[in-house]
Design an enzyme around this catalytic site. Structure first.
Site, PDB file in Angstrom:
ATOM      1  N   ASP A   1      12.122  55.943  49.097  1.00 12.57           N
ATOM      2  CA  ASP A   1      13.991  55.632  49.754  1.00 12.57           C
ATOM      3  C   ASP A   1      14.577  57.329  49.951  1.00 12.57           C
ATOM      4  O   ASP A   1      14.318  58.535  49.636  1.00 12.57           O
ATOM      5  CB  ASP A   1      14.619  55.643  48.048  1.00 12.57           C
ATOM      6  CG  ASP A   1      15.903  54.974  48.289  1.00 12.57           C
ATOM      7  OD1 ASP A   1      15.755  53.777  48.960  1.00 12.57           O
ATOM      8  OD2 ASP A   1      16.711  55.778  47.591  1.00 12.57           O
TER       9      ASP A   1
ATOM     10  N   GLU B   1      11.330  55.429  53.703  1.00 10.37           N
ATOM     11  CA  GLU B   1      12.404  54.704  54.329  1.00 10.37           C
ATOM     12  C   GLU B   1      13.259  55.776  55.007  1.00 10.37           C
ATOM     13  O   GLU B   1      13.324  56.555  54.363  1.00 10.37           O
ATOM     14  CB  GLU B   1      12.417  53.952  53.346  1.00 10.37           C
ATOM     15  CG  GLU B   1      14.149  53.648  53.680  1.00 10.37           C
ATOM     16  CD  GLU B   1      15.626  53.071  53.088  1.00 10.37           C
ATOM     17  OE1 GLU B   1      16.182  52.673  53.747  1.00 10.37           O
ATOM     18  OE2 GLU B   1      15.515  54.778  52.427  1.00 10.37           O
TER      19      GLU B   1
HETATM   20  C1  GLC Z   1      18.027  52.572  50.337  1.00 16.85           C
HETATM   21  C2  GLC Z   1      17.995  51.174  49.634  1.00 16.85           C
HETATM   22  C3  GLC Z   1      19.069  51.268  49.157  1.00 16.85           C
HETATM   23  C4  GLC Z   1      19.956  51.930  48.424  1.00 16.85           C
HETATM   24  C5  GLC Z   1      20.125  53.406  48.632  1.00 16.85           C
HETATM   25  C6  GLC Z   1      20.913  54.444  47.936  1.00 16.85           C
HETATM   26  O1  GLC Z   1      18.851  52.597  51.297  1.00 16.85           O
HETATM   27  O2  GLC Z   1      17.013  50.590  49.845  1.00 16.85           O
HETATM   28  O3  GLC Z   1      19.558  49.538  48.796  1.00 16.85           O
HETATM   29  O4  GLC Z   1      21.315  51.296  48.151  1.00 16.85           O
HETATM   30  O5  GLC Z   1      18.654  53.807  49.702  1.00 16.85           O
HETATM   31  O6  GLC Z   1      19.884  53.982  47.456  1.00 16.85           O
END
Ligand code: GLC
Ligand code: CA
Length: 554
Positions: free
Chosen positions: A205, A247
């Site tokens: 993440d 991500e």
């Molecule tokens: C990422 C996740 C999202 C979350 C954010 C903070 O972007 O996909 O759902 O709110 O991280 O952890």
């Protein structure tokens, strides 16, 4: 389960499925999905042709950000079950030939995490330096705010000490301080803990934000890349074949860097591509897709883009031009409630007005472009959404299994469900559920299963093949070849909402046979004249090009 070490590139030929445990299936009737529930539903996941499940955060959490706010990295949220339930889920999945990765949230923790509770208790607490503190909210001025609808600053005052703590997301999610070696080590412990329990890797993440440096955007810093290279080295040594998926919602040049020199992430979401697929559709112009694919390729041989249409977040429009964002809002988010931060909080089917031809078009495109397709749970049954729920909850409602009470998700009272099921007239669960859609031979779900089987039969060319765009005079039609060894598939997509046609110069393949891949229907052979396709609105062809056998008469 086959040995991961013997199939190190398994993820290049795989299809992934993103699932929140909470939303999938409730086994004990408390209104909340759980590990026993998802274990019971593995047959279904297998039936769509899924190779790897991506679990959203299931760790202990106050759930102020649906589990991305972790209270304890080493335990499971009690509502979801026990560590034993988790183990059984992994074992069952593996026995069925399905791998499992899970979210790894490195950047930040919940403000209820004991590390932060300790850290804020006094300025000389040993955990104080695990977080990023400042006497003023003036440091790192160049850094953008991500959750623009909720947060005004990336700093929040801790009244107890009079200092501010740093957070890139919600103010209840303090960022960890990765300059502290203890933090770096602790997160490696977390990684080892879950990989030893059988996970096949992580969806990492918020990777761009780990380190902070004055005068920068505090995104994609060299220190962040360096840390992930260290993690990758440990995984390669101790857990060969297990993967890291990034991500990193960034512009193409920055996003690509997360592949490193094949020494960082094996996979990385293709954030640049996703919105441009929708823009291409809206503008009926292949340019946007072709251009972004060219900008995101090549990637190192052992790496793969994660391709997706929707996920559990808003359809993000942070990394597009203002003009592109306007196109998206005016086409896909006409009602203000459909927007969130810089994005659109809708599911796939509602986004495209549940237009069957567009839905088929989009999934076919997802399965044709270079990369690993990642489906979002429920989109395979054209699930609707609920824009009247807060934040991103409207795209995380209970999975719809049947036309029974609670869509077959739970035996609880409807009031007890963690979120209501979808009952709007055009997306009612009584029609859009797994049982009904499975029974109807012509349903989208059954169509998709067929498409996935077809891709699997030709997985090397789709998973490993190169891409070559073919050009025509018609910008409404996107045309490309996927090529791997002697396998060639010609992909033709009509972006227009009306019939269209294209003539292609295929003289290079004169004499070759043409076979539609799904039906195996033979089309006319390629000759010296331009090859011609007429296309229905938003339709596509997958055409196998076969070299004529030497023995055949011309
Ligand atoms: C990422 C996740 C999202 C979350 C954010 C903070 O972007 O996909 O759902 O709110 O991280 O952890
Ligand atoms: Ca339950």
């Amino acid at each position: 389960m086959t040995d991961e070490a013997t199939q190190p590139l398994w993820y290049k030929n795989a299809i992934f499925y993103e699932v929140p445990v909470r939303s999938f299936y409730d086994s004990n009737g408390d209104g909340i999905g759980d590990f026993k529930g998802i274990t019971e539903k593995l047959d279904y996941i297998k039936s769509i042709g899924i190779d790897c499940i991506w679990l959203l955060p299931f760790y202990d959490s106050p759930l102020k950000d649906d589990g991305y706010d972790i209270r304890d990295y080493y335990s499971i949220l009690p509502e979801y079950g026990t560590l034993e339930d988790f183990d059984l889920f992994i074992q069952t999945a593996h026995r069925m030939g399905i791998r499992v990765i899970a979210d790894l949230v490195l950047n930040h923790v919940s403000d209820q995490n004991k590390w932060f509770v300790e850290a804020r208790s006094s300025t000389n607490n040993p955990k104080r330096d695990w977080f990023v503190w400042s006497d003023t909210p003036d440091k790192y001025k160049n850094v953008r705010i991500i959750f623009t609808d909720t947060e005004k600053s990336n700093w929040t005052l801790d009244p107890n000490s009079g200092q501010y703590y740093w957070h890139r997301f919600f103010s209840h999610q303090p960022d960890l301080n990765f300059d502290n070696p203890e933090v770096r080590l602790e997160m490696i412990n977390v990684i080892r803990f879950w990989l030893k329990r059988g996970l096949d890797g992580f969806r990492c993440d918020a990777v761009p934000y780990l380190f902070e440096r004055e005068g920068t955007s505090c995104e994609n810093l060299p220190e962040t890349h360096q840390y992930f290279k260290e993690i990758r080295k440990i995984i390669d040594q101790e857990f060969p074949g297990k993967i890291l998926l990034a991500e990193a919602n960034q512009w193409p040049e920055d996003a690509k860097k997360y592949f490193g020199e094949e020494d960082e992430f094996q996979m990385n979401f293709n954030f640049p591509l996703m919105p441009r697929i929708f823009i291409s559709l809206a503008k009926e112009d292949a340019f946007y897709i072709e251009n972004i694919i060219s900008k995101t390729l090549p990637v190192p041989d052992s790496c793969s883009w994660g391709l997706f249409l929707r996920n559990h977040d808003e359809l993000t429009l942070e990394m597009v031009s203002d003009e592109e964002r306007d196109i998206m809002y005016s086409e896909y988010a006409k009602i203000p409630k459909m927007r969130l931060n810089l994005g659109i909080r809708r599911r796939l089917a509602p986004l495209v007005e549940n237009d069957r031809s567009v839905l088929e078009f989009l999934y076919a495109l997802l399965l044709s472009l270079p990369g690993t397709p990642i489906f979002y749970y429920g989109d395979e049954i054209n699930m609707g959404d609920n824009i009247y729920l807060g934040d991103r909850d409207g795209v995380r409602t209970p999975m719809q299994w049947s036309f029974d009470r609670n869509a077959g998700f739970s035996r609880a009272d409807p009031e007890q469900l963690f979120a209501p099921v979808i009952i709007s007239s055009n997306f009612h669960f009584e029609t859009y559920n797994v049982e009904s859609q499975s029974r109807l031979p012509s349903s989208f779900l059954n169509w998709l299963r067929k498409l996935v089987v077809t891709r699997r039969r030709n997985v090397s060319v789709f998973g490993m093949g190169s891409i070559e765009f073919l050009h025509s005079e018609n910008k409404e039609i996107l045309t490309f070849l996927r090529i791997y060894d002697s396998s060639i598939v010609l992909c033709v997509f009509n972006l227009a909402k009306k019939p269209s046609y294209v003539t292609l110069d295929l003289r290079k393949y004169a004499g070759w046979h043409v076979r539609e891949l799904i039906s195996q229907v033979r089309f006319p052979d390629i000759g010296e004249l331009p090859y011609f396709f007429t296309m229905q609105k938003n339709s596509f062809f997958w055409m196998e090009l076969e070299r004529r056998d030497e023995s055949e008469q011309p």
